[in-house]
Design a protein around this motif. Structure first.
Motif, PDB file in Angstrom:
ATOM      1  N   PHE A   1       0.826  -1.218   0.000  1.00  0.00           N
ATOM      2  CA  PHE A   1       0.000   0.000   0.000  1.00  0.00           C
ATOM      3  C   PHE A   1       0.854   1.260   0.000  1.00  0.00           C
ATOM      4  O   PHE A   1       0.530   2.246  -0.663  1.00  0.00           O
ATOM      5  CB  PHE A   1      -0.923   0.004   1.226  1.00  0.00           C
ATOM      6  CG  PHE A   1      -2.149  -0.845   1.073  1.00  0.00           C
ATOM      7  CD1 PHE A   1      -2.996  -0.675  -0.006  1.00  0.00           C
ATOM      8  CD2 PHE A   1      -2.466  -1.810   2.017  1.00  0.00           C
ATOM      9  CE1 PHE A   1      -4.137  -1.444  -0.157  1.00  0.00           C
ATOM     10  CE2 PHE A   1      -3.610  -2.585   1.887  1.00  0.00           C
ATOM     11  CZ  PHE A   1      -4.445  -2.407   0.796  1.00  0.00           C
ATOM     12  N   ILE A   2       1.949   1.244   0.767  1.00  0.00           N
ATOM     13  CA  ILE A   2       2.801   2.431   0.869  1.00  0.00           C
ATOM     14  C   ILE A   2       3.583   2.656  -0.436  1.00  0.00           C
ATOM     15  O   ILE A   2       3.784   3.791  -0.878  1.00  0.00           O
ATOM     16  CB  ILE A   2       3.759   2.297   2.070  1.00  0.00           C
ATOM     17  CG1 ILE A   2       2.955   2.311   3.377  1.00  0.00           C
ATOM     18  CG2 ILE A   2       4.795   3.415   2.069  1.00  0.00           C
ATOM     19  CD1 ILE A   2       3.767   1.992   4.611  1.00  0.00           C
ATOM     20  N   ALA A   3       4.018   1.548  -1.065  1.00  0.00           N
ATOM     21  CA  ALA A   3       4.881   1.654  -2.247  1.00  0.00           C
ATOM     22  C   ALA A   3       4.113   1.900  -3.535  1.00  0.00           C
ATOM     23  O   ALA A   3       4.709   2.280  -4.550  1.00  0.00           O
ATOM     24  CB  ALA A   3       5.723   0.385  -2.383  1.00  0.00           C
ATOM     25  N   LYS A   4       2.794   1.686  -3.521  1.00  0.00           N
ATOM     26  CA  LYS A   4       2.024   1.891  -4.747  1.00  0.00           C
ATOM     27  C   LYS A   4       2.033   3.348  -5.189  1.00  0.00           C
ATOM     28  O   LYS A   4       2.085   4.261  -4.357  1.00  0.00           O
ATOM     29  CB  LYS A   4       0.569   1.449  -4.520  1.00  0.00           C
ATOM     30  CG  LYS A   4       0.291   0.010  -4.881  1.00  0.00           C
ATOM     31  CD  LYS A   4      -1.202  -0.260  -4.842  1.00  0.00           C
ATOM     32  CE  LYS A   4      -1.529  -1.618  -5.389  1.00  0.00           C
ATOM     33  NZ  LYS A   4      -2.987  -1.860  -5.402  1.00  0.00           N
ATOM     34  N   GLU A   5       1.933   3.545  -6.484  1.00  0.00           N
ATOM     35  CA  GLU A   5       1.893   4.912  -7.020  1.00  0.00           C
ATOM     36  C   GLU A   5       0.569   5.581  -6.642  1.00  0.00           C
ATOM     37  O   GLU A   5      -0.503   4.973  -6.745  1.00  0.00           O
ATOM     38  CB  GLU A   5       2.024   4.875  -8.537  1.00  0.00           C
ATOM     39  CG  GLU A   5       2.013   6.256  -9.187  1.00  0.00           C
ATOM     40  CD  GLU A   5       2.062   6.183 -10.700  1.00  0.00           C
ATOM     41  OE1 GLU A   5       2.053   7.258 -11.332  1.00  0.00           O
ATOM     42  OE2 GLU A   5       2.085   5.061 -11.240  1.00  0.00           O
TER      43      GLU A   5
END
Length: 356
Positions: free
Chosen positions: A62-66
């Motif tokens: 979730f944090i790494a998604k664009e």
């Protein structure tokens, strides 16, 4: 200012925040595992032993998604909506009493001078009203998310969810009024302490109020069989159709956090809170640990009930949902309030003698 006391409060708040987020993360894993069991499949089992690192992998994802912003959204409101939902979900935990007082560890006592730790952030005289106010404010996050997304599916999901939450807040409030009448207090610790000899669920009006409350609890948290705002066959995923990445994670965490909050409130209102059944461990220096342990066990049962019901019952139609709330639940709630008043004045002492 007493900086040592502020430090002690800060440590307690941060500790509770860490425990909440960790518990919510593994609650999502428990639901996926149990859903897999019901559907005869293994569930998450790739990240770590038995899939125990799956919540960590989901968090990183979730944090790494664009971060993508759909065209023509109202950007300020679009970002504000998940923030409101998550903030309200966290703030509700501030008044929940998890137990009595525990002796502070030596290092904390040396650092801050605090010798005991109350297992509660704050204990206002109007704790019940605070909980109801916070749950009402969470409606704004859903409503703003649906409107600001500039998407018809999102708007319809937001309107449905808002109407549902407002409708079921009324019977939920009436069921809580029953408990307030019987205990004579809005303070959550007083409500819990009043059940040392007999749980509220064992009283006739408390028994009626419990079923009203549990039904409203599922509707308030948008869970099956009342998850019409997120019905995939009709509305894609409802009010958060246009949300992704960390913004979606905030809605997701808030929903599961609210489920645990409702489980805590059910335990406090109807099942004795942190009181230990049959006065086990009375007089022991570890009595507060007994209370905390039994409180957690009761909360886990109701948290499991959310999962069990979701993967067992089909969802209602929306007209059935609203009809149940307005034509069935509210009249029964009004009856329960009247019944509680009569019971408290005339029958309470005689009824309690059956259990004491």
């Amino acid at each position: 200012m007493d900086w040592a006391l502020i430090l002690a409060w800060g440590i307690k708040i941060l500790s509770l925040f860490f425990i909440i987020l960790t518990g919510v993360a593994y609650y999502t894993l428990a639901e996926r595992k149990f859903a897999g069991f019901i559907q005869d499949r293994p569930g998450p089992n790739r990240a770590g032993i038995f899939g125990l690192f799956q919540p960590l992998a989901d968090g990183i994802k979730f944090i790494a998604k664009e971060e993508i912003f759909p065209k023509n959204v109202s950007k300020g409101m679009y970002l504000l909506a998940p923030t409101i939902s998550m903030t309200c979900a966290i703030m509700a935990w501030a008044v929940i009493p998890f137990g009595g007082s525990l002796p502070a560890p030596e290092w904390l006592a040396a650092l801050t001078g605090v010798t005991t730790i109350d297992l509660q952030i704050a204990n206002p005289d109007s704790g019940v009203l605070y909980m109801l106010a916070i749950s009402s404010l969470s409606v704004y996050g859903i409503m703003i998310a649906g409107w600001s997304s500039n998407n018809k599916y999102s708007l319809l999901g937001g309107v449905r969810s808002t109407a549902q939450m407002i409708s079921y807040e009324l019977p939920m409030g009436l069921s809580i009024v029953v408990i307030v009448i019987m205990t004579g207090s809005l303070k959550l610790t007083d409500i819990s302490d009043s059940q040392k000899d007999m749980w509220n669920i064992l009283s006739p009006p408390g028994f009626v109020a419990f079923f009203i409350y549990v039904t409203a609890m599922f509707a308030e948290t948008n869970r099956l069989p009342f998850d019409l705002a997120e019905a995939e066959s009709e509305l894609v995923v409802g009010f958060h159709t246009e949300y992704g990445a960390f913004k979606f994670a905030l809605f997701f965490l808030a929903e599961y956090m609210n489920m645990i909050t409702m489980s805590c409130l059910t335990t406090l209102l109807f099942f004795g809170g942190y009181n230990v059944p049959f006065h086990l461990g009375a007089g022991s220096p570890y009595q507060a640990f007994y209370g905390l342990g039994f409180f957690i066990l009761k909360v886990l049962f109701f948290a499991f009930l959310f999962i069990w019901v979701r993967w067992t019952l089909p969802r209602f139609r929306y007209d059935q949902l609203m009809k149940l709330g307005w034509k069935k639940m509210i009249p029964w709630g009004l009856f329960a309030v009247m019944f509680a008043a009569i019971y408290t004045v005339y029958w309470k002492e005689g009824w309690m003698k059956l259990f004491i």
